[in-house]
Design an enzyme around this catalytic site. Structure first.
Site, PDB file in Angstrom:
ATOM      1  N   GLU A  44       0.664  -1.637   0.128  1.00 33.47           N
ATOM      2  CA  GLU A  44       0.181   0.020   0.269  1.00 33.47           C
ATOM      3  C   GLU A  44       1.360   1.556   0.235  1.00 33.47           C
ATOM      4  O   GLU A  44       2.111   1.194   0.779  1.00 33.47           O
ATOM      5  CB  GLU A  44      -1.102  -0.382   1.371  1.00 33.47           C
ATOM      6  CG  GLU A  44      -2.072  -0.861   1.575  1.00 33.47           C
ATOM      7  CD  GLU A  44      -3.137  -1.202   2.375  1.00 33.47           C
ATOM      8  OE1 GLU A  44      -3.850  -1.435   2.172  1.00 33.47           O
ATOM      9  OE2 GLU A  44      -2.490  -0.576   3.353  1.00 33.47           O
ATOM     10  N   CYS A  61       3.415   8.212   0.891  1.00 32.46           N
ATOM     11  CA  CYS A  61       4.337   7.591   1.520  1.00 32.46           C
ATOM     12  C   CYS A  61       4.068   6.589   1.082  1.00 32.46           C
ATOM     13  O   CYS A  61       2.840   5.740   0.437  1.00 32.46           O
ATOM     14  CB  CYS A  61       3.397   7.591   3.309  1.00 32.46           C
ATOM     15  SG  CYS A  61       3.796   6.183   4.202  1.00 32.46           S
ATOM     16  N   CYS A  81       7.742  -7.068   6.691  1.00 34.17           N
ATOM     17  CA  CYS A  81       8.461  -6.137   7.356  1.00 34.17           C
ATOM     18  C   CYS A  81       9.173  -7.424   8.533  1.00 34.17           C
ATOM     19  O   CYS A  81       8.382  -8.343   8.970  1.00 34.17           O
ATOM     20  CB  CYS A  81       7.763  -5.206   8.361  1.00 34.17           C
ATOM     21  SG  CYS A  81       9.580  -4.660   9.184  1.00 34.17           S
ATOM     22  N   CYS A  96       7.300  -4.749  14.755  1.00 33.93           N
ATOM     23  CA  CYS A  96       7.112  -3.485  15.781  1.00 33.93           C
ATOM     24  C   CYS A  96       5.702  -4.207  16.939  1.00 33.93           C
ATOM     25  O   CYS A  96       4.602  -4.606  15.909  1.00 33.93           O
ATOM     26  CB  CYS A  96       6.959  -2.477  15.362  1.00 33.93           C
ATOM     27  SG  CYS A  96       8.751  -2.476  15.026  1.00 33.93           S
ATOM     28  N   CYS A 156       2.691  -2.096  15.034  1.00 33.83           N
ATOM     29  CA  CYS A 156       2.486  -2.443  13.895  1.00 33.83           C
ATOM     30  C   CYS A 156       1.659  -2.903  13.053  1.00 33.83           C
ATOM     31  O   CYS A 156       1.930  -4.585  13.163  1.00 33.83           O
ATOM     32  CB  CYS A 156       3.698  -1.510  12.985  1.00 33.83           C
ATOM     33  SG  CYS A 156       3.578  -1.902  11.670  1.00 33.83           S
ATOM     34  N   HIS A 161      -2.424   4.878  16.436  1.00 31.80           N
ATOM     35  CA  HIS A 161      -3.278   4.706  15.861  1.00 31.80           C
ATOM     36  C   HIS A 161      -3.611   2.991  16.028  1.00 31.80           C
ATOM     37  O   HIS A 161      -3.449   2.766  16.132  1.00 31.80           O
ATOM     38  CB  HIS A 161      -3.639   5.340  14.557  1.00 31.80           C
ATOM     39  CG  HIS A 161      -2.995   6.558  14.104  1.00 31.80           C
ATOM     40  ND1 HIS A 161      -1.908   6.592  13.535  1.00 31.80           N
ATOM     41  CD2 HIS A 161      -4.025   7.588  14.130  1.00 31.80           C
ATOM     42  CE1 HIS A 161      -1.828   8.095  12.893  1.00 31.80           C
ATOM     43  NE2 HIS A 161      -3.013   8.417  14.120  1.00 31.80           N
ATOM     44  N   CYS A 177      -0.150   6.773  10.081  1.00 29.08           N
ATOM     45  CA  CYS A 177       1.041   5.811  10.585  1.00 29.08           C
ATOM     46  C   CYS A 177       0.911   4.595  11.371  1.00 29.08           C
ATOM     47  O   CYS A 177       0.270   4.273  12.590  1.00 29.08           O
ATOM     48  CB  CYS A 177       1.749   6.873  11.495  1.00 29.08           C
ATOM     49  SG  CYS A 177       3.183   6.710  11.499  1.00 29.08           S
TER      50      CYS A 177
HETATM   51  S1  SF4 Z   1       7.420   0.707  12.566  1.00 25.49           S
HETATM   52 FE1  SF4 Z   1       6.577  -1.919  10.979  1.00 25.49          FE
HETATM   53  S2  SF4 Z   1       7.325  -1.068   9.131  1.00 25.49           S
HETATM   54 FE2  SF4 Z   1       8.551   0.433  10.817  1.00 25.49          FE
HETATM   55  S3  SF4 Z   1       9.907  -1.357  11.068  1.00 25.49           S
HETATM   56 FE3  SF4 Z   1       8.181  -1.978  12.430  1.00 25.49          FE
HETATM   57  S4  SF4 Z   1       7.326  -3.397  12.272  1.00 25.49           S
HETATM   58 FE4  SF4 Z   1       8.201  -2.998  10.394  1.00 25.49          FE
END
Ligand code: SF4
Length: 347
Positions: free
Chosen positions: A98, A111, A118, A122, A125, A293, A336
């Site tokens: 996206e 963006c 990923c 995190c 996220c 968010h 975000c």
């Molecule tokens: S915030 Fe999300 S996209 Fe960014 S490094 Fe961490 S897991 Fe990966």
């Protein structure tokens, strides 16, 4: 290095750097300067075919047509936010990503994503939860800009979509070369920001090879706490990342920033703000404060606006420039930490 079009066996040319184009034209027996003409057609004139490249010889155009393609994958399913943000899905081979178009009064930001999913995991996220499916090629990274319906409005690019950009370093650096070179899109380095959780070896290469802006995702000034939310902290502690930034960037002009997402009653206290200010002392760096968010099943909540303002005031009283980032596209999950292509994977 070059991406083939599957059964069609043509190589996708969009995304090549000038030096790759030079190798290519010389392999075809054409003079080296032809590469600059090709780049001009591809990135400045957005040529849809080799046929229109009338300053190239007919024989070279025919040769290019036989072996290469200028195909790019357009986005699908635009989702419109009430605030004007538009989220697009790019259905690439190997996985969809996206990108979010974010218009504002005096600017329009894209963006874009650098990986399908990923690896960094995190905890706050959506992309991190999705897992990792692969790196995007320069062709795929740049297609997000090239095929954006609002391309001509774009003033700023942020590498803050899906993926950790420095975990796909070579492809990101090649994309930045195409974006900033005079033979490419010729965008100012000041208009492009790459965000990272802080992969130190890659960061050192990044500092040496590009002048674009840089944003570090921090989210907690305390080692143990950050390690719970940003697992890469266990490998590259924040204090060492800060040392690396000081080593390479002291006295340089590049704009540096810190991204700090506030989670209610977790990292939004005055103690956190003072510790963050202490950590950043001596660096010419600004802090962007971002409201969390909510994502489904998450332990985190968004703090009230007053908490963000209090946090900002403490940083500023300690001499750290701090701004509260406007939330954009939350109603379409474009804000975000919300980008993901879960719909594609869940079928
Ligand atoms: S915030 Fe999300 S996209 Fe960014 S490094 Fe961490 S897991 Fe990966």
């Amino acid at each position: 290095m070059w991406q083939n079009l599957g059964a069609m066996t043509k190589t996708l040319m969009f995304g090549f750097t000038l030096s790759e184009l030079e190798t290519l034209v010389q392999d075809l027996g054409a003079p080296k300067y032809t590469a600059k003409q090709l780049a001009d057609w591809i990135y400045r004139k957005h040529a849809p075919s080799f046929e229109v490249m009338t300053n190239l010889s007919k024989s070279l155009r025919t040769e290019l047509e036989q072996h290469f393609s200028l195909h790019k994958t357009p986005p699908i399913t635009p989702q419109h936010s009430a605030d004007g943000t538009i989220k697009y899905l790019y259905p690439f081979d190997g996985g969809s990503v996206e990108a979010a178009y974010i218009p504002d009064q005096d600017r329009a930001t894209l963006c874009l994503s650098t990986q399908v999913g990923c690896k960094m995991g995190c905890s706050f996220c959506m992309t991190g939860r999705q897992g990792f499916y692969g790196n995007l090629t320069p062709h795929q990274i740049l297609t997000q800009l090239e095929c954006l319906p609002e391309r001509e409005n774009i003033t700023n690019l942020v590498f803050m979509g899906m993926g950790e950009p420095l975990d796909n370093l070579e492809n990101v650096l090649n994309s930045l070369t195409v974006l900033t070179s005079d033979w490419g899109y010729h965008l100012s380095h000041q208009r492009i920001t790459v965000s990272t959780v802080g992969l130190i070896p890659q960061l050192e290469v990044f500092f040496q090879r590009t002048q674009v802006r840089f944003a570090l995702s921090v989210h907690s000034p305390f080692d143990e706490e950050r390690a719970q939310w940003v697992p890469v902290q266990k490998v590259y502690p924040l204090s060492q990342v800060i040392q690396t930034i000081k080593k390479w960037e002291t006295g340089k002009k590049r704009r540096l920033s810190v991204e700090y997402i506030l989670f209610e009653s977790k990292n939004d206290s005055p103690r956190h703000a003072h510790a963050l200010a202490k950590l950043l002392k001596g660096l010419d760096i600004r802090v962007n404060l971002i409201k969390f968010h909510h994502i489904p099943g998450s332990e985190f909540q968004s703090p009230p606006r007053e908490k963000l303002e209090e946090f900002q005031q403490i940083l500023m009283s300690e001499g750290i420039q701090a701004t509260i980032r406007k939330s954009r596209g939350e109603d379409i999950e474009a804000a975000c930490g919300l980008l993901s292509s879960k719909k594609v994977y869940s079928g």
